[in-house]
Design a protein around this motif. Structure first.
Motif, mmCIF file in Angstrom:
data_model
loop_
_atom_site.group_PDB
_atom_site.id
_atom_site.type_symbol
_atom_site.label_atom_id
_atom_site.label_comp_id
_atom_site.label_asym_id
_atom_site.label_seq_id
_atom_site.Cartn_x
_atom_site.Cartn_y
_atom_site.Cartn_z
ATOM 1 N N UNK A 1 0.831 -1.205 0.000
ATOM 2 C CA UNK A 1 0.000 0.000 0.000
ATOM 3 C C UNK A 1 0.870 1.261 0.000
ATOM 4 N N UNK A 2 1.142 1.808 1.182
ATOM 5 C CA UNK A 2 1.928 3.042 1.282
ATOM 6 C C UNK A 2 2.391 3.247 2.722
ATOM 7 N N UNK A 3 2.827 4.473 3.028
ATOM 8 C CA UNK A 3 3.422 4.769 4.336
ATOM 9 C C UNK A 3 2.394 5.022 5.435
ATOM 10 N N UNK B 1 4.875 6.787 -0.894
ATOM 11 C CA UNK B 1 5.382 7.663 0.161
ATOM 12 C C UNK B 1 4.270 8.255 1.018
ATOM 13 N N UNK B 2 3.055 8.175 0.572
ATOM 14 C CA UNK B 2 1.960 8.899 1.222
ATOM 15 C C UNK B 2 1.595 8.304 2.581
ATOM 16 N N UNK B 3 1.638 9.144 3.617
ATOM 17 C CA UNK B 3 1.249 8.709 4.968
ATOM 18 C C UNK B 3 -0.143 9.203 5.335
ATOM 19 N N UNK B 4 -0.770 9.960 4.444
ATOM 20 C CA UNK B 4 -2.108 10.498 4.694
ATOM 21 C C UNK B 4 -3.111 9.554 4.034
ATOM 22 N N UNK B 5 -3.636 8.618 4.809
ATOM 23 C CA UNK B 5 -4.428 7.525 4.259
ATOM 24 C C UNK B 5 -5.835 7.921 3.844
ATOM 25 N N UNK B 6 -6.283 7.318 2.746
ATOM 26 C CA UNK B 6 -7.668 7.475 2.304
ATOM 27 C C UNK B 6 -8.508 6.341 2.886
ATOM 28 N N UNK B 7 -9.781 6.323 2.557
ATOM 29 C CA UNK B 7 -10.677 5.284 3.097
ATOM 30 C C UNK B 7 -10.313 3.897 2.595
ATOM 31 N N UNK B 8 -9.571 3.808 1.496
ATOM 32 C CA UNK B 8 -9.201 2.506 0.931
ATOM 33 C C UNK B 8 -7.872 1.988 1.478
ATOM 34 N N UNK B 9 -7.178 2.798 2.279
ATOM 35 C CA UNK B 9 -5.886 2.396 2.833
ATOM 36 C C UNK B 9 -6.061 1.643 4.148
ATOM 37 N N UNK C 1 5.049 13.434 9.499
ATOM 38 C CA UNK C 1 3.853 13.299 8.658
ATOM 39 C C UNK C 1 3.872 14.291 7.497
ATOM 40 N N UNK C 2 4.380 15.493 7.740
ATOM 41 C CA UNK C 2 4.442 16.499 6.666
ATOM 42 C C UNK C 2 5.386 16.029 5.561
ATOM 43 N N UNK C 3 6.534 15.482 5.951
ATOM 44 C CA UNK C 3 7.514 15.011 4.954
ATOM 45 C C UNK C 3 6.918 13.907 4.091
ATOM 46 N N UNK C 4 6.241 12.935 4.712
ATOM 47 C CA UNK C 4 5.627 11.838 3.958
ATOM 48 C C UNK C 4 4.167 12.182 3.644
ATOM 49 N N UNK C 5 3.979 13.218 2.859
ATOM 50 C CA UNK C 5 2.637 13.676 2.498
ATOM 51 C C UNK C 5 2.674 14.325 1.123
ATOM 52 N N UNK C 6 1.512 14.634 0.545
ATOM 53 C CA UNK C 6 1.486 15.337 -0.752
ATOM 54 C C UNK C 6 2.139 16.708 -0.713
ATOM 55 N N UNK C 7 2.434 17.237 0.476
ATOM 56 C CA UNK C 7 3.092 18.539 0.572
ATOM 57 C C UNK C 7 4.579 18.467 0.232
ATOM 58 N N UNK C 8 5.194 17.278 0.428
ATOM 59 C CA UNK C 8 6.642 17.166 0.225
ATOM 60 C C UNK C 8 6.977 16.008 -0.721
ATOM 61 N N UNK C 9 7.172 14.796 -0.179
ATOM 62 C CA UNK C 9 7.700 13.703 -0.992
ATOM 63 C C UNK C 9 6.727 13.167 -2.029
ATOM 64 N N UNK C 10 5.419 13.246 -1.760
ATOM 65 C CA UNK C 10 4.440 12.713 -2.709
ATOM 66 C C UNK C 10 4.141 13.736 -3.809
ATOM 67 N N UNK C 11 4.606 14.942 -3.626
ATOM 68 C CA UNK C 11 4.288 16.052 -4.529
ATOM 69 C C UNK C 11 4.775 15.769 -5.945
#
Length: 532
Positions: free
Chosen positions: A71-73, A232-240, A522-532
């Protein structure tokens, strides 16, 4: 089997075992306090390593890397968000435990409600350890050893047979070690293995990146950061596996339970030489939890680029180690994984016997007016450890049949034990008149309701959200019972501290730093940084 790997493995694990047992046997574990709580003389670094390495075991190493690969982070939330729970426990719960001078968490429930509630919770703890904690640690340890050394091919046996054999080896070694050294030997081994874990665990991503970049770490980083960025994404959606919303509901409750109520964790902190030492040790463990994604999750990220469509993704970590690490380092990391399995297994065994002897067997003897010497009670504790170990060994190989991922299975089953116990603990802490009847009804309602949602009805709500909903409902039921049938004499906290209660004066400064670092991860492993 590579004999350089095997020699490196045996050298390191043998050295740790010798040093731990030698130091622990300098003062023989011939009293209950020494056998179960290391005489309450552990220093802060020992407490921190004990907490961290008892928590980071093969279940987390194997399970989290598996979910990052598939899945992801998002799975890193289990460890990273626990920092907040640990700091809350350090500030509010540990001072109370140490002031009471308790040896087990059911001791508090016995004092707050009555002896029957403490006994019921002790039984729930034991049931959870025997059918979930200990078997899952043995299974994940066996799975890791098989992946690292490829026993199936080396001894020409099928996969399930090799897992069964390795489970027996791990279980027997862990039981023998615990019986010989008690909690002090376990804690010394945790400190040594903890330092080794960070050394070896941080080397594996380096070798993995070098392999990924065909000899260049810089090129490996470039490949990792530019391909499969969704992992890289640590901000999970409903499917994660871990939707982001669960961090603020059931996950917070589970972490508060784990660090503030779970016997095999709390027992490490209760062995501190004073409250200040305990709080410093928890801060050390918090820092370790913030660093831990480097070896709990990053190898899984690297494996996404190395292995395509693995049939058994639970083998991601050991397979990557065997592929990218030099033989001597691979053996060293294998020893760390083996030790990670044993330290949690040993702590679980020690806590199981602590609960049984102090909360069930000894009170039963006292009720019959029997006075038993402590040496006989220690012998009984060791016999109980053997029985628990054998049951866990029998259950462990059956975990191979579970679906939806090994780590998700472990956390879901934990829901039957963790938040129900935390709920009655929480009400006991914040109220003074809620009676024992409310605790018994609350436990029964919570466990039965959670079981129905997981085994009978499919209500399409994440199990962590279900735990949070049941927590609120159960608290309401207990408060209502307390209103209708309050205790005639309100509970009064009685001080019986066995160590100094002075608090760590700099704790709030370090608390602020640790919480900021937690948010930053959490910020680093999010769409704001590494997932961008």
């Amino acid at each position: 089997m590579n004999w350089i790997i095997a020699s490196s493995f045996l050298l390191f694990i043998g050295s740790v075992a010798f040093i731990s047992l030698y130091n622990s046997r300098r003062k023989k574990a011939d009293t209950l306090n020494r056998f179960f709580l290391a005489d309450r003389k552990l220093a802060f670094f020992q407490v921190g390593c004990g907490l961290l390495f008892t928590n980071i075991n093969t279940s987390t190493i194997i399970g989290e890397n598996e979910l990052v690969y598939t899945h992801n982070m998002t799975v890193m939330a289990w460890g990273v968000t626990s920092v907040l729970a640990m700091l809350l426990v350090s500030e509010f719960i540990m001072p109370m435990y140490i002031r009471l001078g308790i040896s087990t968490t059911p001791d508090f429930l016995t004092a707050r409600y009555d002896r029957s509630v403490g006994k019921i919770v002790s039984m729930i703890f034991l049931f959870g350890y025997i059918i979930n904690l200990l078997p899952s640690v043995l299974y994940s340890g066996a799975l890791a050893m098989n992946g690292l050394f490829n026993f199936s091919a080396a001894f020409n046996v099928d996969y399930s047979t090799s897992i069964w054999i390795l489970v027996w080896i791990l279980g027997s070694a862990g039981c023998l070690f615990t019986m010989l050294g008690g909690l002090k030997a376990t804690t010394i081994s945790e400190m040594l293995l903890g330092m080794g874990l960070f050394a070896g665990g941080l080397m594996l991503p380096v070798f993995g990146l070098k392999y990924l970049g065909h000899g260049s770490i810089q090129q490996g980083i470039h490949v990792l950061l530019t391909n499969h960025k969704d992992h890289f994404n640590s901000i999970g959606s409903s499917s994660d596996p871990i939707p982001f919303g669960t961090l603020f509901t059931g996950m917070l409750l589970v972490n508060l339970y784990y660090w503030g109520t779970e016997q095999y964790i709390v027992q490490q902190a209760l062995a501190s030489k004073n409250l200040k030492t305990c709080q410093k040790g928890i801060a050390v463990a918090c820092l370790g939890k913030l660093i831990s994604p480097l070896f709990l999750c990053v190898p899984g990220l690297i494996a996404v680029h190395v292995f395509a469509g693995m049939q058994n993704p639970a083998e991601v970590f050991p397979m990557l180690n065997r592929l990218v690490s030099p033989p001597i380092i691979s053996g060293f990391i294998a020893a760390i994984i083996f030790g990670a399995a044993l330290t949690t297994f040993n702590a679980g065994l020690n806590s199981s016997s602590t609960l049984f002897i102090l909360n069930i067997y000894k009170p039963w003897l006292e009720k019959r007016s029997q006075i038993v010497p402590e040496k006989r009670l220690i012998w009984s504790a060791k016999l109980f450890q053997i029985i628990v170990c054998l049951i866990a060994i029998m259950i462990a190989p059956l975990i191979i049949l579970v679906k939806h991922g090994f780590y998700t299975y472990v956390q879901t089953v934990n829901g039957f034990f963790n938040v129900p116990i935390f709920t009655i603990m929480f009400i006991g802490l914040v109220t003074r008149k809620v009676p024992p009847l409310a605790a018994k009804i609350g436990l029964t309602f919570f466990i039965v309701s959670y079981g129905l949602t997981q085994l009978v009805f499919n209500i399409h709500i994440h199990f962590l959200h279900i735990l949070a909903i049941l927590f609120v409902i159960t608290c309401g039921i207990m408060l209502l019972i307390g209103k209708l049938y309050p205790m005639s004499v309100p509970y009064q906290l009685k001080t019986n501290n066995l160590v100094d209660l002075e608090q760590w004066e700099n704790r709030h400064f370090y608390t602020g730093i640790l919480i900021l670092l937690m948010i930053l991860v959490f910020v680093v492993f999010s769409p704001l940084v590494l997932v961008k």
